[in-house]
Write a protein that holds these residues in place. Structure first.
Motif, PDB file in Angstrom:
ATOM      1  N   TRP A 137      23.405  26.197  37.779  1.00 16.50           N
ATOM      2  CA  TRP A 137      23.822  25.181  36.912  1.00 16.50           C
ATOM      3  C   TRP A 137      23.990  25.524  35.569  1.00 16.50           C
ATOM      4  N   THR A 179      25.588  20.443  33.937  1.00 20.59           N
ATOM      5  CA  THR A 179      25.990  20.085  35.612  1.00 20.59           C
ATOM      6  C   THR A 179      24.650  19.703  36.036  1.00 20.59           C
ATOM      7  N   ALA A 180      24.949  19.175  37.472  1.00 18.53           N
ATOM      8  CA  ALA A 180      23.791  18.767  38.023  1.00 18.53           C
ATOM      9  C   ALA A 180      22.617  19.886  38.271  1.00 18.53           C
ATOM     10  N   GLY A 201      27.205  10.166  33.758  1.00 22.21           N
ATOM     11  CA  GLY A 201      26.416  10.766  34.760  1.00 22.21           C
ATOM     12  C   GLY A 201      24.889  10.051  34.576  1.00 22.21           C
ATOM     13  N   ASN A 273      19.595  16.853  34.794  1.00 21.42           N
ATOM     14  CA  ASN A 273      20.549  16.113  35.308  1.00 21.42           C
ATOM     15  C   ASN A 273      20.671  16.131  36.808  1.00 21.42           C
ATOM     16  N   GLU A 275      23.420  14.634  38.072  1.00 24.97           N
ATOM     17  CA  GLU A 275      24.749  15.185  38.393  1.00 24.97           C
ATOM     18  C   GLU A 275      25.525  15.432  37.164  1.00 24.97           C
ATOM     19  N   SER A 277      26.387  15.514  33.593  1.00 25.64           N
ATOM     20  CA  SER A 277      26.118  14.589  32.804  1.00 25.64           C
ATOM     21  C   SER A 277      26.472  14.869  31.270  1.00 25.64           C
TER      22      SER A 277
END
Length: 496
Positions: A137, A179-180, A201, A273, A275, A277
C-alpha cells in the motif's frame, strides 16, 4: 428503525437518514459543545454537502464532487513522498505495527501514483527496490495544505465554518491520500483535538479512551514529539504479546465521503483505508496544550540528551521517527536552547534565537509548534478554543447527545463501543476468525521455541541492548517522571 447504529456503522454500510436531514446544529453551538460537552468520538453526517446552508456562512466543500484524478491538479508534475507498507492477509498476526522506520519510501508524481495503484505503472523505492500495488500500500500523509503550489484550485473549498471555526481553511488543514491498506499506527496526539473530513473512499477508525492506555502498551519509541505510540500491531494484533487487549472496548467507525469525525483530546486511534481514500483534517487547540507543550519539551530534551551516550548509529536511528532524527545530532547546548525556546517562546522572537536552526524555531506569532511540522500551530491572534467569546457564552438550544432520536434528527452519530472480541470478528469476519486464532497459537509455539533457544545460548545481542535502551527512554518519558520534573522546575522558578 432497522439495524441499530452500532452494527450499521461498524459494518461500513451507510444509513442515508443521517445525510438527508436538514436540521443541522448551529456552528457556534457545535464549537461550544466540542470543547465542553462531547467526551467521546462523534460523527457529523450531511454537514459538508455542497450547497447546504447551516449558518450565515456557507462552505461548499465542492472537492467532495471531485474524482481521484481531479486531485492531480493540486500537484501538477511535482514528485510527492509516499510511505509504502506491506499488505497483510486475513490470517496474518502482527506482533508490532508497521512503523514508519520499517516502511519503504518512494517519490512519484500524483498521476504516476494513480497509475501504480491501478497496477499500470512501476514504482521504485529510495533503495532501488521495485514494488507493486498488489503487495504494498502507499500513503501520502501528514501533508500541510498551506504548502500546496496550486492552492487556487481549492479556494473556498476547505472551510470549517460549519463547525464553529470560520477562520479555518486550507491554511490550517492537512491532507491524507492513500490506497487500500494504508494505515497510521495506533497512537495518542498529546495536543488538541481533531476534526477529520472524509472526502473520498472509506476509512476505518479504531479508537480507545485514554483510560485504557494500560492495555495498549504505550511507548515513546519511535520517538516523535506530541505522539505516544502503542506497540500493538493493528489491525490484526497478537494476543500472545498483548493479552490485555481483551480488556479493551474499541470505538469503531467507518467514515464515508461527507462524514466528519470529532476525536476528543488524547484518544488512542488506529486508522486504516479500506479502499482508495482522501481525507482532510484540522487540529483544534485547547487551553491544556500549554501544559502539554512544556511536558513534550522536557521529553524531547531527555531523549536527545540520552542519545548522546549511545555509540551505535543503528540504535539511534531506531529510536527516532525519521522526521525527528535531527534531535539526536544536536549538541547539549542546542538541546537546552531548544527546550527554552519551546517553553518560554512567548517572550522570545526568532531574531533572539540565533543559535538554533530555523526548523526548531517558532515565530513571534506562534505559541508553539511541532518540530516535525505536524500537529498544531497556534496563532495568538486566532485562538480556537472556547473562552468567554460572546458567540459561545449561551446555549442556542438544548443539545441531547445521549438521545439517539435527537442525534439522528441533527445528523450526529456517537461512535459505537464494542467488545474486543467483536472487533476481531468485525475486522476478520467470523469465517476467518478461527484461522486467525490458529495463527496466534502457532505464533505462541514459535515464540516459546525461540525464547528457549535464546536462553540456552545466553544471547546478549543487539536486541537485548536495544531493549534496555527502550526501557530507559520509556521510563524517562513516563508522564509521572515528567510531572515530577516539571514540578521541581516550577518550584525553582517561583523561588528564584
Amino acid at each position: 428503525m432497522g439495524e441499530p447504529p452500532a452494527k450499521r456503522f461498524c459494518s461500513g454500510s451507510k444509513d442515508t437518514s443521517y445525510s438527508l436531514k436538514k436540521n443541522l446544529i448551529n456552528p457556534n453551538e457545535i464549537r461550544r459543545a466540542l470543547f465542553s460537552d462531547v467526551k467521546e468520538p462523534v460523527v457529523f453526517h450531511g454537514y459538508l454537502k455542497p450547497g447546504e446552508v447551516s449558518s450565515e456562512r456557507t462552505s461548499s466543500w465542492k472537492c467532495l464532487e471531485w474524482d481521484a484524478k481531479a486531485w492531480g491538479k493540486l500537484f501538477g508534475e511535482k514528485d510527492l513522498n509516499f510511505r509504502l507498507g506491506t499488505r497483510i492477509s486475513c490470517d496474518d498476526v502482527l506482533t508490532a505495527p508497521q512503523w514508519e522506520t520499517t516502511c519503504l519510501k518512494s517519490t512519484m508524481s500524483y498521476e504516476r501514483f494513480l497509475q501504480w495503484s491501478d497496477g499500470n505503472a512501476s514504482c521504485h523505492t529510495s533503495c532501488g527496490q521495485e514494488v507493486i500495488s498488489s503487495s504494498h500500500w502507499a500513503y501520502f500523509d501528514y501533508f500541510y495544505m498551506k504548502n500546496l503550489e496550486h492552492q487556487d484550485e481549492l479556494k473556498d473549498f476547505i472551510d470549517w465554518g460549519k463547525f464553529g471555526f470560520p477562520g479555518r481553511g486550507i491554511q490550517d488543514s492537512t491532507l491524507w491520500i492513500g490506497t487500500a491498506g494504508a494505515n497510521t499506527p495506533c497512537h495518542i496526539d498529546t495536543y488538541g483535538c481533531n476534526l477529520v473530513a472524509q472526502i473520498q473512499g472509506k476509512k476505518r477508525w479504531i479508537l480507545f479512551p485514554k483510560s485504557q492506555s494500560q492495555y495498549l502498551s504505550p511507548t515513546r519509541i519511535p520517538y516523535e514529539e506530541s505522539s505516544i505510540y502503542s506497540q500493538v500491531g493493528f489491525p490484526h494484533p497478537c494476543l500472545i504479546t498483548h493479552p490485555e487487549l481483551c480488556s479493551t472496548t474499541p470505538y469503531v467507525i467507518t467514515l464515508e465521503p461527507g462524514d466528519v469525525l470529532f476525536v476528543p483530546n488524547q484518544w488512542w486511534h488506529f486508522v486504516e483505508n479500506l479502499e482508495f481514500s482522501i481525507s482532510v483534517n484540522t487540529w483544534l487547540e485547547l487551553p491544556s496544550d500549554d501544559e502539554e507543550r512544556v511536558k513534550e519539551a522536557l521529553v524531547m530534551y531527555q531523549v536527545g540528551s540520552l542519545c548522546h551516550g549511545v555509540d551505535s548509529l543503528d540504535y539511534v536511528s531506531s529510536v527516532f521517527n525519521p522526521n525527528m532524527i535531527s534531535v539526536a545530532t544536536m549538541t547539549s547546548s542546542d538541546l537546552l536552547q531548544l527546550l527554552a525556546c519551546k517553553v518560554f517562546q512567548e517572550t522570545n522572537s526568532v531574531d533572539e534565537q540565533a543559535d538554533i536552526s530555523d526548523d526548531f524555531l517558532c515565530s513571534n506569532t506562534v505559541k508553539y509548534s511541532n518540530i516535525s511540522g505536524k500537529k498544531i500551530f497556534h496563532d495568538r491572534n486566532k485562538s480556537s478554543y472556547a473562552s468567554s467569546s460572546s458567540d459561545t457564552s449561551h446555549h442556542l438550544y438544548t443539545l441531547n447527545w445521549s438521545n439517539l432520536t435527537w442525534c439522528i434528527d441533527h445528523g450526529v452519530e456517537k461512535v459505537p463501543k464494542i467488545s474486543f472480541d467483536s472487533y476481531i470478528s468485525l475486522v476478520l469476519g467470523s469465517d476467518i476468525k478461527s484461522e486467525y486464532e490458529k495463527s496466534v497459537l502457532h505464533l505462541k509455539n514459535e515464540k516459546d521455541l525461540i525464547l528457549k533457544k535464546e536462553q540456552s545460548e545466553n544471547n546478549e545481542d543487539r536486541n537485548v541492548s536495544f531493549h534496555h535502551l527502550k526501557i530507559l527512554i520509556d521510563s524517562l518519558s513516563d508522564y509521572r517522571v515528567i510531572d515530577l520534573i516539571k514540578k521541581v522546575i516550577d518550584e525553582k522558578l517561583q523561588n528564584s
